[in-house]
Design a protein around this motif. Structure first.
Motif, PDB file in Angstrom:
ATOM      1  N   MET A   1      -2.070 -10.457   2.969  1.00  0.00           N
ATOM      2  CA  MET A   1      -1.703 -10.983   1.661  1.00  0.00           C
ATOM      3  C   MET A   1      -0.414 -11.786   1.794  1.00  0.00           C
ATOM      4  N   VAL A   2      -0.417 -13.003   1.295  1.00  0.00           N
ATOM      5  CA  VAL A   2       0.741 -13.883   1.438  1.00  0.00           C
ATOM      6  C   VAL A   2       1.995 -13.251   0.846  1.00  0.00           C
ATOM      7  N   GLY A   3       1.846 -12.551  -0.272  1.00  0.00           N
ATOM      8  CA  GLY A   3       2.997 -11.953  -0.934  1.00  0.00           C
ATOM      9  C   GLY A   3       3.707 -10.895  -0.116  1.00  0.00           C
ATOM     10  N   GLN A   4       3.109 -10.451   0.985  1.00  0.00           N
ATOM     11  CA  GLN A   4       3.742  -9.454   1.846  1.00  0.00           C
ATOM     12  C   GLN A   4       4.809 -10.066   2.746  1.00  0.00           C
ATOM     13  N   PHE A   5       4.765 -11.379   2.925  1.00  0.00           N
ATOM     14  CA  PHE A   5       5.656 -12.032   3.871  1.00  0.00           C
ATOM     15  C   PHE A   5       6.959 -12.466   3.206  1.00  0.00           C
ATOM     16  N   VAL A   6       7.994 -12.666   4.024  1.00  0.00           N
ATOM     17  CA  VAL A   6       9.251 -13.202   3.508  1.00  0.00           C
ATOM     18  C   VAL A   6       9.006 -14.620   2.998  1.00  0.00           C
ATOM     19  N   ALA A   7       9.888 -15.084   2.110  1.00  0.00           N
ATOM     20  CA  ALA A   7       9.625 -16.284   1.308  1.00  0.00           C
ATOM     21  C   ALA A   7       9.281 -17.522   2.130  1.00  0.00           C
ATOM     22  N   GLU A   8      10.067 -17.830   3.161  1.00  0.00           N
ATOM     23  CA  GLU A   8       9.843 -19.060   3.922  1.00  0.00           C
ATOM     24  C   GLU A   8       8.513 -19.009   4.681  1.00  0.00           C
ATOM     25  N   PHE A   9       8.226 -17.851   5.231  1.00  0.00           N
ATOM     26  CA  PHE A   9       6.970 -17.663   5.960  1.00  0.00           C
ATOM     27  C   PHE A   9       5.793 -17.752   4.990  1.00  0.00           C
ATOM     28  N   ALA A  10       5.952 -17.130   3.822  1.00  0.00           N
ATOM     29  CA  ALA A  10       4.890 -17.150   2.816  1.00  0.00           C
ATOM     30  C   ALA A  10       4.607 -18.570   2.346  1.00  0.00           C
ATOM     31  N   GLN A  11       5.666 -19.344   2.126  1.00  0.00           N
ATOM     32  CA  GLN A  11       5.487 -20.718   1.656  1.00  0.00           C
ATOM     33  C   GLN A  11       4.700 -21.542   2.667  1.00  0.00           C
TER      34      GLN A  11
END
Length: 330
Positions: A245-255
């Motif tokens: 799930m994208v929301g599990q990652f830190v912000a820059e990685f998720a973006q």
């Protein structure tokens, strides 16, 4: 690169912030059951004590004697340590509202299963184990404190039964409307994208650019990750987060996971962990129905705090607690 979040419970203080005596965090035993066989008859809870003598307070539906107040106050002293105890006046109001009035409301709910003697005993044992570590230094010290205050193990078992039953009742009073869940999903929709993403993590931007060039030159991603990545998980996943799930990652990685074209090698992405080179293998937007329960669990702590504080405030009004003696005589 996934955020690690810890959920900490502190006894019955998790329910109504600022209104409950901070007790011992105990969870209902997972293996406890109300089903008993003929060969294993169900044990009974200790007999509730009876109190007589001067009345120090009245409330909607009953009254509180000084003997009961002293007994329950002493139990609070054991549970939280003398340095954290409330004044008797503050404790009286909290105790009556929670364990006389709201507990009485809970008893009227036929859908709530009773807490068995076995469950209460296990919860009391958990509490004793935790007390022996903090704020006390040993079980012997806890036992000595209880004995000095006229308390026994049965008192702790009865407390555990009340506490667990009250918690279960209060949990039934917390509702997260579907409209609120849908609104949260709409506002954070991209966090509920599911991706399979390859990554190599290194310490410097120069090294990241070197890795980027190798991968764009056709090098095998898993082999490059195994050789170079500093992410500890590489030993298990060879640099690939599958169906994450994208929301599990830190912000820059998720973006980067949200926007990087499928199959394309990224430029270096800088996060608190270092520099990443990514390749998104697949990306799927999960529908609301599939993540609804997950969102509910995310929102529950905030909603719980708000709703239970409101419930407690209403109970204070409805209980109509009145002390019948001067504070000095409590």
């Amino acid at each position: 690169m996934q955020n690690r979040r810890k959920w900490l419970a502190s006894g019955f203080a998790i329910l109504v912030a600022g209104t409950l005596v901070a007790g011992c965090g105990a969870t209902k035993p997972a293996n406890a059951t109300t089903n008993q066989t003929a060969a294993q008859p169900q044990a009974s809870l200790p007999k509730e004590p009876t109190y007589s003598g001067p009345v120090v307070a009245t409330y909607q539906g009953g009254q509180l004697t000084k003997a009961e107040l002293d007994h329950e106050y002493n139990l609070q002293v054991v549970l939280v340590g003398a340095e954290q105890k409330e004044t008797k006046k503050a404790f009286l109001t909290n105790y009556v509202v929670l364990y006389k009035y709201l507990y009485g409301q809970a008893l009227k709910q036929p859908s709530l299963a009773p807490v068995t003697a076995t469950q209460a005993g296990q919860l009391a044992d958990q509490a004793l184990q935790q007390l022996a570590q903090n704020p006390y230094k040993s079980k012997a010290e806890v036992d000595a404190k209880m004995k000095a205050l006229g308390l026994a193990k049965d008192d702790l078992i009865l407390w555990a039964e009340r506490e667990q039953f009250l918690q279960e009742y209060l949990q039934t009073q917390v509702q997260v409307p579907d409209s609120q869940l849908q609104q949260y999903y709409d506002q954070h929709k991209t966090d509920y994208m599911q991706v399979t993403v390859d990554q190599v993590l290194v310490a410097t931007e120069a090294k990241a650019k070197q890795i980027e060039a190798e991968l764009k030159g056709g090098a095998n991603f898993a082999q490059v990750a195994d050789k170079n990545s500093t992410d500890p998980s590489v030993k298990q996943n060879h640099g690939q987060f599958k169906d994450a799930m994208v929301g599990q990652f830190v912000a820059e990685f998720a973006q980067a996971c949200k926007t990087l074209p499928i199959g394309q090698i990224s430029d270096p992405v800088h996060t608190q962990y270092g520099y990443h080179i990514l390749k998104v293998e697949s990306r799927t937007q999960l529908p609301f129905a599939q993540v609804k329960d997950q969102i509910k669990q995310q929102l529950l702590p905030q909603v719980q705090s708000t709703q239970l504080n409101a419930l407690y405030a209403k109970a204070v009004t409805d209980a109509k607690v009145k002390t019948t003696v001067k504070d000095a005589d409590l």
